[in-house]
Write a protein that holds these residues in place. Structure first.
Motif, PDB file in Angstrom:
ATOM      1  N   VAL A   1       0.843  -1.209   0.000  1.00  0.00           N
ATOM      2  CA  VAL A   1       0.000   0.000   0.000  1.00  0.00           C
ATOM      3  C   VAL A   1       0.873   1.253   0.000  1.00  0.00           C
ATOM      4  CG1 VAL A   1      -1.603   1.354   1.415  1.00  0.00           C
ATOM      5  CG2 VAL A   1      -2.035  -1.065   1.008  1.00  0.00           C
ATOM      6  N   VAL A   2       1.919   1.268   0.813  1.00  0.00           N
ATOM      7  CA  VAL A   2       2.824   2.424   0.848  1.00  0.00           C
ATOM      8  C   VAL A   2       3.482   2.626  -0.511  1.00  0.00           C
ATOM      9  CG1 VAL A   2       5.005   3.255   1.836  1.00  0.00           C
ATOM     10  CG2 VAL A   2       3.234   2.357   3.330  1.00  0.00           C
ATOM     11  N   LEU A   3       3.892   1.555  -1.139  1.00  0.00           N
ATOM     12  CA  LEU A   3       4.504   1.640  -2.465  1.00  0.00           C
ATOM     13  C   LEU A   3       3.508   2.175  -3.491  1.00  0.00           C
ATOM     14  CD1 LEU A   3       7.082   0.991  -4.064  1.00  0.00           C
ATOM     15  CD2 LEU A   3       6.104  -1.254  -4.530  1.00  0.00           C
ATOM     16  N   ALA A   4       2.278   1.709  -3.451  1.00  0.00           N
ATOM     17  CA  ALA A   4       1.256   2.187  -4.387  1.00  0.00           C
ATOM     18  C   ALA A   4       0.961   3.671  -4.173  1.00  0.00           C
ATOM     19  CB  ALA A   4      -0.025   1.367  -4.235  1.00  0.00           C
ATOM     20  N   VAL A   5       0.891   4.094  -2.924  1.00  0.00           N
ATOM     21  CA  VAL A   5       0.628   5.513  -2.634  1.00  0.00           C
ATOM     22  C   VAL A   5       1.770   6.380  -3.141  1.00  0.00           C
ATOM     23  CG1 VAL A   5       0.417   7.176  -0.749  1.00  0.00           C
ATOM     24  CG2 VAL A   5      -0.935   5.088  -0.711  1.00  0.00           C
ATOM     25  N   HIS A   6       3.006   5.943  -2.940  1.00  0.00           N
ATOM     26  CA  HIS A   6       4.153   6.726  -3.410  1.00  0.00           C
ATOM     27  C   HIS A   6       4.191   6.796  -4.938  1.00  0.00           C
ATOM     28  CE1 HIS A   6       6.752   7.701   0.151  1.00  0.00           C
ATOM     29  NE2 HIS A   6       5.772   6.998   0.701  1.00  0.00           N
ATOM     30  N   ILE A   7       3.815   5.735  -5.612  1.00  0.00           N
ATOM     31  CA  ILE A   7       3.764   5.755  -7.079  1.00  0.00           C
ATOM     32  C   ILE A   7       2.679   6.715  -7.562  1.00  0.00           C
ATOM     33  CG2 ILE A   7       3.195   4.367  -9.115  1.00  0.00           C
ATOM     34  CD1 ILE A   7       4.690   2.043  -7.743  1.00  0.00           C
ATOM     35  N   CYS A   8       1.523   6.706  -6.916  1.00  0.00           N
ATOM     36  CA  CYS A   8       0.453   7.648  -7.272  1.00  0.00           C
ATOM     37  C   CYS A   8       0.886   9.088  -7.039  1.00  0.00           C
ATOM     38  CB  CYS A   8      -0.819   7.347  -6.491  1.00  0.00           C
ATOM     39  SG  CYS A   8      -1.614   5.819  -6.989  1.00  0.00           S
TER      40      CYS A   8
ATOM     41  N   PRO B   1      12.608  19.418 -18.331  1.00  0.00           N
ATOM     42  CA  PRO B   1      12.724  17.963 -18.187  1.00  0.00           C
ATOM     43  C   PRO B   1      13.593  17.532 -17.003  1.00  0.00           C
ATOM     44  CG  PRO B   1      13.823  18.723 -20.178  1.00  0.00           C
ATOM     45  CD  PRO B   1      13.113  19.888 -19.608  1.00  0.00           C
ATOM     46  N   LEU B   2      14.647  18.277 -16.699  1.00  0.00           N
ATOM     47  CA  LEU B   2      15.496  17.926 -15.564  1.00  0.00           C
ATOM     48  C   LEU B   2      14.735  18.119 -14.244  1.00  0.00           C
ATOM     49  CD1 LEU B   2      18.296  16.961 -14.811  1.00  0.00           C
ATOM     50  CD2 LEU B   2      19.019  19.343 -14.657  1.00  0.00           C
ATOM     51  N   ALA B   3      13.969  19.193 -14.154  1.00  0.00           N
ATOM     52  CA  ALA B   3      13.169  19.443 -12.955  1.00  0.00           C
ATOM     53  C   ALA B   3      12.072  18.385 -12.809  1.00  0.00           C
ATOM     54  CB  ALA B   3      12.559  20.831 -13.009  1.00  0.00           C
ATOM     55  N   ILE B   4      11.470  17.982 -13.916  1.00  0.00           N
ATOM     56  CA  ILE B   4      10.432  16.944 -13.864  1.00  0.00           C
ATOM     57  C   ILE B   4      11.026  15.636 -13.343  1.00  0.00           C
ATOM     58  CG2 ILE B   4       8.897  15.502 -15.259  1.00  0.00           C
ATOM     59  CD1 ILE B   4       8.418  17.958 -17.034  1.00  0.00           C
ATOM     60  N   SER B   5      12.215  15.283 -13.814  1.00  0.00           N
ATOM     61  CA  SER B   5      12.874  14.055 -13.342  1.00  0.00           C
ATOM     62  C   SER B   5      13.191  14.142 -11.857  1.00  0.00           C
ATOM     63  CB  SER B   5      14.173  13.821 -14.116  1.00  0.00           C
ATOM     64  OG  SER B   5      13.919  13.750 -15.486  1.00  0.00           O
ATOM     65  N   ALA B   6      13.699  15.286 -11.432  1.00  0.00           N
ATOM     66  CA  ALA B   6      14.049  15.458 -10.020  1.00  0.00           C
ATOM     67  C   ALA B   6      12.810  15.387  -9.127  1.00  0.00           C
ATOM     68  CB  ALA B   6      14.771  16.792  -9.818  1.00  0.00           C
ATOM     69  N   TRP B   7      11.733  16.064  -9.532  1.00  0.00           N
ATOM     70  CA  TRP B   7      10.496  16.029  -8.737  1.00  0.00           C
ATOM     71  C   TRP B   7       9.921  14.617  -8.680  1.00  0.00           C
ATOM     72  CZ3 TRP B   7       9.168  19.217  -5.227  1.00  0.00           C
ATOM     73  CH2 TRP B   7       9.445  20.572  -5.322  1.00  0.00           C
ATOM     74  N   THR B   8       9.970  13.893  -9.796  1.00  0.00           N
ATOM     75  CA  THR B   8       9.424  12.541  -9.830  1.00  0.00           C
ATOM     76  C   THR B   8      10.193  11.617  -8.888  1.00  0.00           C
ATOM     77  OG1 THR B   8       8.764  12.888 -12.125  1.00  0.00           O
ATOM     78  CG2 THR B   8       8.813  10.620 -11.344  1.00  0.00           C
ATOM     79  N   LEU B   9      11.516  11.655  -8.959  1.00  0.00           N
ATOM     80  CA  LEU B   9      12.325  10.802  -8.088  1.00  0.00           C
ATOM     81  C   LEU B   9      12.157  11.161  -6.619  1.00  0.00           C
ATOM     82  CD1 LEU B   9      15.699  10.316  -9.973  1.00  0.00           C
ATOM     83  CD2 LEU B   9      14.199   8.561  -9.079  1.00  0.00           C
ATOM     84  N   GLN B  10      12.209  12.449  -6.324  1.00  0.00           N
ATOM     85  CA  GLN B  10      12.077  12.861  -4.926  1.00  0.00           C
ATOM     86  C   GLN B  10      10.699  12.514  -4.372  1.00  0.00           C
ATOM     87  OE1 GLN B  10      13.871  16.526  -3.196  1.00  0.00           O
ATOM     88  NE2 GLN B  10      11.738  17.184  -3.090  1.00  0.00           N
ATOM     89  N   THR B  11       9.653  12.685  -5.180  1.00  0.00           N
ATOM     90  CA  THR B  11       8.307  12.367  -4.716  1.00  0.00           C
ATOM     91  C   THR B  11       8.118  10.862  -4.584  1.00  0.00           C
ATOM     92  OG1 THR B  11       7.502  14.357  -5.801  1.00  0.00           O
ATOM     93  CG2 THR B  11       5.859  12.765  -5.132  1.00  0.00           C
TER      94      THR B  11
ATOM     95  N   ILE C   1       4.474  12.772   0.184  1.00  0.00           N
ATOM     96  CA  ILE C   1       3.793  14.047   0.380  1.00  0.00           C
ATOM     97  C   ILE C   1       4.746  15.143   0.842  1.00  0.00           C
ATOM     98  CG2 ILE C   1       3.091  13.622   2.753  1.00  0.00           C
ATOM     99  CD1 ILE C   1       0.963  15.327   0.066  1.00  0.00           C
ATOM    100  N   PHE C   2       5.836  14.786   1.494  1.00  0.00           N
ATOM    101  CA  PHE C   2       6.789  15.794   1.944  1.00  0.00           C
ATOM    102  C   PHE C   2       7.415  16.517   0.753  1.00  0.00           C
ATOM    103  CE2 PHE C   2       6.719  12.678   5.408  1.00  0.00           C
ATOM    104  CZ  PHE C   2       6.324  13.514   6.437  1.00  0.00           C
ATOM    105  N   SER C   3       7.583  15.829  -0.364  1.00  0.00           N
ATOM    106  CA  SER C   3       8.082  16.455  -1.581  1.00  0.00           C
ATOM    107  C   SER C   3       6.950  17.112  -2.368  1.00  0.00           C
ATOM    108  CB  SER C   3       8.770  15.402  -2.459  1.00  0.00           C
ATOM    109  OG  SER C   3       9.113  15.955  -3.701  1.00  0.00           O
ATOM    110  N   LEU C   4       5.834  16.436  -2.431  1.00  0.00           N
ATOM    111  CA  LEU C   4       4.703  16.930  -3.212  1.00  0.00           C
ATOM    112  C   LEU C   4       4.171  18.254  -2.663  1.00  0.00           C
ATOM    113  CD1 LEU C   4       3.150  15.996  -5.683  1.00  0.00           C
ATOM    114  CD2 LEU C   4       1.579  14.814  -4.181  1.00  0.00           C
ATOM    115  N   TYR C   5       4.336  18.468  -1.370  1.00  0.00           N
ATOM    116  CA  TYR C   5       3.895  19.711  -0.736  1.00  0.00           C
ATOM    117  C   TYR C   5       4.536  20.930  -1.397  1.00  0.00           C
ATOM    118  CZ  TYR C   5       3.302  23.285   2.833  1.00  0.00           C
ATOM    119  OH  TYR C   5       2.995  24.450   3.480  1.00  0.00           O
TER     120      TYR C   5
END
Length: 157
Positions: A69-76, A92-102, A107-111
């Protein structure tokens, strides 16, 4: 549709390293409690290792469900991050960084991506403060005029 605030193409903010470390340790403990609960080091984790070992041996199926469940939530959350990056027109570099960090921090990154830092607005004065400042200015002016009249009356005598 909601308006998205214009951000620089390379907008990226790191999550606090302490939070990243805590997330890493907790994910490690979850994974070890599911896969190999007997080998969690009590030297490093102390009572937490004993608890994780007990949970992993008694409720192994529960640990598997929790980690999935934790893995599924992090993927979403990572997919939401990609969507927000495209909406905000990041590079594109920022998109990659945000995706990996999130994917790692959730949620700490998504915030930081959902609510980027806001510029402070100048403070507004209330009507009451305006009225009171006008009254005090009027009183000062009237007091100044009275003192002028008194000083001119003294000079004439």
């Amino acid at each position: 549709m909601a308006r998205y605030r214009k951000l620089p193409e390379n907008y990226f903010k790191f999550v606090n390293p302490i939070i990243v470390s805590l997330i890493g340790v907790l994910m490690y403990l979850l994974l070890m409690a599911w896969l190999d609960p007997k080998n969690i080091s009590s030297t490093y984790f102390g009572r937490v290792a004993e608890f994780a070992t007990w949970i992993g041996t008694e409720n192994n199926h529960l640990m598997k469900q929790i980690i999935l469940v934790v893995l599924a939530v992090h993927i979403c959350e990572a997919m939401v991050a990609v969507y927000l990056c495209y909406k905000r027109k990041l590079g594109p570099l920022a998109i990659s960084a945000w995706t990996l960090q999130t994917l790692v921090c959730g949620i700490f990154s998504l915030y930081y991506l959902m609510w980027p830092t806001k510029t402070p607005r100048p403070a507004k004065k209330d009507d009451k403060t305006k009225k009171s400042s006008k009254k005090s200015n009027e009183q000062k002016n009237s007091n100044a005029q009275k003192s002028k009249k008194k000083s001119t009356a003294k000079k004439e005598k």
